[in-house]
Design an enzyme around this catalytic site. Structure first.
Site, PDB file in Angstrom:
ATOM      1  N   GLY B  36       0.771  -1.136  -0.042  1.00  0.00           N
ATOM      2  CA  GLY B  36       0.078  -0.083   0.072  1.00  0.00           C
ATOM      3  C   GLY B  36       0.804   1.358  -0.040  1.00  0.00           C
ATOM      4  O   GLY B  36       0.233   2.365  -0.195  1.00  0.00           O
ATOM      5  N   CYS B 245     -27.267 -10.021 -16.421  1.00  0.00           N
ATOM      6  CA  CYS B 245     -26.742  -9.849 -17.729  1.00  0.00           C
ATOM      7  C   CYS B 245     -27.601 -10.380 -18.573  1.00  0.00           C
ATOM      8  O   CYS B 245     -28.345 -11.295 -18.642  1.00  0.00           O
ATOM      9  CB  CYS B 245     -25.336 -10.620 -17.879  1.00  0.00           C
ATOM     10  SG  CYS B 245     -24.781 -10.569 -19.503  1.00  0.00           S
ATOM     11  N   CYS B 248     -25.804 -13.369 -20.796  1.00  0.00           N
ATOM     12  CA  CYS B 248     -25.232 -14.595 -19.982  1.00  0.00           C
ATOM     13  C   CYS B 248     -26.007 -14.852 -18.933  1.00  0.00           C
ATOM     14  O   CYS B 248     -26.020 -16.159 -18.378  1.00  0.00           O
ATOM     15  CB  CYS B 248     -23.662 -14.811 -19.819  1.00  0.00           C
ATOM     16  SG  CYS B 248     -23.501 -13.865 -18.270  1.00  0.00           S
ATOM     17  N   CYS B 270     -22.512  -8.025 -19.276  1.00  0.00           N
ATOM     18  CA  CYS B 270     -21.274  -8.163 -18.411  1.00  0.00           C
ATOM     19  C   CYS B 270     -19.984  -7.283 -18.861  1.00  0.00           C
ATOM     20  O   CYS B 270     -20.038  -7.320 -20.253  1.00  0.00           O
ATOM     21  CB  CYS B 270     -20.579  -9.483 -18.655  1.00  0.00           C
ATOM     22  SG  CYS B 270     -21.413 -10.881 -17.481  1.00  0.00           S
ATOM     23  N   CYS B 276     -18.203 -13.283 -19.628  1.00  0.00           N
ATOM     24  CA  CYS B 276     -19.302 -13.335 -20.113  1.00  0.00           C
ATOM     25  C   CYS B 276     -19.597 -14.738 -21.373  1.00  0.00           C
ATOM     26  O   CYS B 276     -20.234 -15.456 -21.488  1.00  0.00           O
ATOM     27  CB  CYS B 276     -20.060 -12.272 -20.864  1.00  0.00           C
ATOM     28  SG  CYS B 276     -21.817 -11.866 -21.203  1.00  0.00           S
TER      29      CYS B 276
END
Lengths: 353, 282, 251
Positions: B36, B245, B248, B270, B276
């Site tokens: 970080g 979606c 899909c 997606c 997808c």
């Protein structure tokens, strides 16, 4: 039925082909040679070298041709090319007192040893379009005179001899290299000067201008402006001495600024400094003014909140390659982020109703 | 993007010279050692503009080996123009194999998304980062923000979240949602939607973040604890469009909204095109 | 009783010019020390040195047994947001003008780890009340407040974490006389109720008369007289203090 958008690859290829065609323009018109650019658009070449941080007129000319005359794009090409070059070492400081000057003017003295040389300058031309150039660009031969011995002493040296101008303590420490180490703030003067030297001409000009208009005014006189070629020498460890490895064209500007001192401390003028590749005097003068404005702390002046005094602001925003890249990246798709904001706004609107 | 003018074979593997790669790897090692923390590095000019992924490209170049399989996505998709451009750059300068399949890739460079499919040990995810400093829009000065990180003075960050709730009734940050890494450094996860934030934590893959223009590299080593900032009574929520979606049928993926005609009809698909397609093929 | 703050031989110069020199005193818990003098007397320089905003050339500032001059910056900053508070003369220097009143008061709480929005907000509301700002102004920004309200907000923002020592730099400067009186009244109430220790720098003798238990008079960087407030004001010993007191009385 909807099919997810495809075809990015073909779109790019087509765009590149179109770009190449547009770059060439009408094939019935003779193609521009890079030698022509180098010779006849020399000031553009100089700017690309200065801000590209690479002294190579032929490559700069190529970059200008490839970028269709967009100088920032050309600088970008040079910078990207520069990335692939190894750094062999540092030269010893160029001795600008030994410059073969094609131009040398001082605004502070009417005359001085070495004389004033106007050189090839637009300064006293009338800015009238010369329609003859549309037909025929042949120039009459300029009058000639044999070159004088090279050593032209610096004007500030005369002031320095009498203690009238501050002296920078000489130092043999190799300055840090902005292109090899990250910029860390606060920066020392050497690093600031590097940053200004490769900074965008327009940005530095605007800042310098703002100091003249009162945003950290520092009463600059052009002590001396000189343009010419200087030998570049490098210590070769295997040889044990320095040899000349080539020469570069440089513009150097030394300003004489606002004096400091008091009743007890004899007043002295202060300095600003600009040094750039090629014939780039607007840039070199601007650089000297901004350099001087950034030195307020070391000279014990007040911070008046002027942009040109703000080291972090100036150094973080002077580089046009960083600036244009980030600015133009907002053209890239951001629909994932936008979608998440859209959802958020919808949800907040629902909550507000 | 203009093509490099020299014959590509004249460039070193993955464009950068070995010294530069070593310099970047040193920064990466430091970044991995201090999760970080933003490590300054001497970013080079690349043949694509700053802001277009130069940080990610340099990190990828420094990590890439001839045996790697590279995947590049932008907004979750392999076929967006900038993803195509970066993928081609590495095909040309490193001649590595490329793939669109998340599972097959050893290195994935991404802009603004984390793939839906779970990443595995040994994979590297390289993020392109525009503004690495999570405190930047609260405090413009680098000298000051570095001090704030050094002294862990993050009160201001929560003031921003407080102000959001006071004004909007909720935390009004939808992407680039700040996180705290291993209880120490506050970090910008790059502009991924906050839907992706939970995937940052305890991920088996190595996540590297490169900001070229800002000259910073940071990292999340595998299985790092990453917490999205929030309040006890206004907990972080990884939200998405309330749809499935339309292609899909997935109900658990991040969705793009696509406007399908000029009467305001729209559909949701997606954002991760590989995910997808894999679902459609299954 | 142990002193809360021990100031020992503080000296600060700017080149050849003396900011302040030879300053020593002890401050006990619950005590309010006033520092008066004209501009250039060194009182503001001294306050900066005590509060850790400036580094003295020599001397020690011992708070609760620790020398704050030599302590590491993280530790000093931690003190500055927990045990210490600093009220600036100009509320703009002590407030975040772009953040709501609630956010301003809440910042110190969040800086020391408060993570419950509701609790932070309740505490902020309570403190706005204590400094006589209406609860319905909690989401307004300080730029929408009058000067007196801004100053009261700054005080709330400083006191919300229950500091043990408050530095105040001309807390009533720049305010109208009637507004000053109300603020002084408020401050006196808070100081007494919370048992705060405070160091107040001012050129206004009325402020110290009302708030300070003890008084220090500065001139040219030196302390020329110190003692109990009433004693110093009613029976000034040093010629400069006499001048200061008489010039006020003449007004």
């Amino acid at each position: 039925m909807y099919v997810a958008v495809k075809g990015g690859e073909r779109a790019i290829e087509n765009a590149h082909a179109w770009l190449a065609e547009e770059r060439r323009g009408d094939p019935a018109v003779a193609e521009l040679g890079t030698d022509q650019i180098e010779q006849q658009l020399a000031l553009a070449v100089n700017r690309v070298m200065a801000e590209g941080s690479l002294h190579d007129p032929a490559l700069a000319a190529l970059a200008i041709k490839q970028s269709r005359g967009d100088l920032i794009e050309a600088i970008f090409l040079i910078r990207a090319y520069r990335t692939t070059l190894p750094r062999l070492g540092a030269s010893i400081p160029v001795d600008t007192a030994k410059m073969d000057c094609i131009r040398r003017v001082s605004a502070t003295f009417k005359d001085a040893p070495g004389g004033q040389i106007l050189g090839p300058t637009f300064d006293y031309t009338h800015r009238l379009l010369d329609f003859a150039l549309m037909a025929n660009g042949d120039a009459p031969e300029a009058p000639r005179k044999a070159a004088e011995p090279a050593h032209v002493p610096h004007i500030t040296g005369f002031l320095g001899r009498d203690g009238l101008i501050e002296q920078e303590a000489p130092s043999d420490t190799e300055p840090r290299d902005l292109t090899r180490e990250p910029l860390e703030l606060p920066a020392d003067r050497a690093l600031r000067l590097q940053s200004l030297a490769r900074g965008d001409e327009g940005f530095i000009l605007g800042l310098a201008y703002s100091t003249q208009r009162g945003y950290a005014r520092n009463h600059a006189f052009v002590g001396e402006l000189r343009i010419g070629t200087c030998a570049v020498e490098m210590d070769i460890p295997q040889l044990g001495f320095a040899i000349e490895i080539g020469e570069v064209e440089l513009t150097e500007c030394e300003t004489v600024n606002q004096f400091k001192g008091s009743k007890t401390e004899p007043p002295q003028f202060t300095r600003g400094y600009g040094l750039t590749f090629g014939q780039t005097e607007r840039k070199a003068i601007s650089m000297a003014l901004v350099d001087r404005a950034l030195r307020w702390k070391e000279l014990g002046e007040d911070y008046v909140g002027a942009p040109a005094q703000d080291e972090e602001f100036v150094l973080s925003h002077a580089d046009n390659i960083q600036a244009t890249g980030f600015l133009e990246h907002i053209k890239l798709p951001h629909y994932v982020d936008f979608q998440s904001e859209l959802e958020l706004v919808r949800r907040m609107r629902e909550a507000a109703e | 993007m203009n093509a490099p003018q020299k014959n590509t074979t004249e460039y070193n593997f993955a464009y950068l010279d070995e010294d530069t790669k070593r310099m970047i790897r040193r920064a990466l090692l430091k970044a991995v050692a201090i999760p970080g923390y933003q490590v300054p590095f001497a970013s080079r000019e690349m043949p694509m503009p700053y802001g277009w992924g130069t940080g990610g490209v340099q990190v990828t170049a420094a990590c890439l080996t001839p045996d790697d399989v590279l995947k590049v996505i932008d907004q979750g998709a392999d076929d967006t123009t900038n993803a195509v451009s970066i993928r081609k750059f590495f095909q040309r300068t490193a001649d590595v194999d490329v793939t669109e399949r998340t599972a097959d890739a050893t290195i994935i460079q991404t802009r603004h998304r984390i793939p839906e499919a779970a990443l595995t040990e040994g994979q590297i995810l390289v993020f392109q980062v525009p503004i690495p400093e999570p405190l930047r829009f609260l405090e413009p000065r680098e000298t000051e923000t570095r001090k704030m990180h050094e002294l862990e003075e993050y009160g201001l960050m929560h003031v921003k979240l407080y102000e959001d709730i006071a004004k909007h009734g909720q935390i009004a940050t939808a992407y680039a949602y700040p996180v705290k890494v291993e209880g120490r450094y506050v970090m910008d996860p790059s502009p991924i939607p906050k839907f992706d934030n939970p995937k940052l934590s305890d991920n088996p893959a190595l996540m590297l973040f490169g900001a070229g223009r800002e000259q910073r590299i940071y990292a999340l080593p595998p299985h790092t604890k990453v917490a999205s900032l929030d309040f006890e009574d206004h907990p972080f929520e990884a939200s998405k469009a309330n749809h499935n979606c339309d292609i899909c049928g997935a109900g658990d993926t991040y969705l793009d909204e696509v406007i399908t005609d000029d009467r305001g009809s729209r559909m949701f698909v997606c954002s991760d095109t590989d995910h997808c397609r894999t679902r459609q093929e299954a | 009783m142990q002193p809360l703050l021990q100031v020992q031989n503080i000296r600060k110069t700017y080149g050849a010019r003396i900011g302040c020199t030879d300053v020593s005193f002890d401050l006990y818990p619950g005590e309010v020390m006033g520092i008066v003098g004209e501009s250039g007397s060194g009182k503001s320089t001294l306050l900066s040195c005590l509060a850790g905003h400036a580094q003295p050339d020599t001397g020690a500032v011992i708070f609760d047994g620790r020398d704050t001059v030599t302590m590491a910056e993280p530790e000093r900053r931690m003190l500055a947001r927990t045990d210490w508070a600093y009220v600036h003369q100009n509320p703009r220097d002590g407030l975040r003008m772009g953040v709501s009143a609630g956010g301003n008061v809440g910042e110190r709480l969040m800086a020391v780890g408060a993570r419950n929005y509701g609790t932070i907000r309740d505490t902020a509301t309570d403190w706005l009340g204590r400094v006589e700002i209406n609860a319905d102004r909690i989401d307004d920004r300080p730029s929408q407040f009058s000067g007196g309200m801004q100053q009261r907000l700054q005080i709330a923002r400083n006191l919300v974490t229950g500091p043990r020592l408050v530095f105040m730099d001309e807390p009533t400067g720049g305010l109208d006389v009637s507004v000053q009186a109300r603020l002084l009244d408020l401050l006196r109430g808070l100081v007494r109720r919370m048992g705060l220790s405070a160091i107040i720098v001012t050129h206004d003798l009325a402020v110290v008369r009302l708030l300070a238990d003890r008084l220090m008079v500065m001139k040219g960087g030196h302390v020329v007289e110190q003692g109990l407030t009433d004693q110093v004001l009613d029976d000034p010993q040093h010629a400069y203090t006499q001048l200061l007191v008489s010039s006020v009385l003449q007004v």
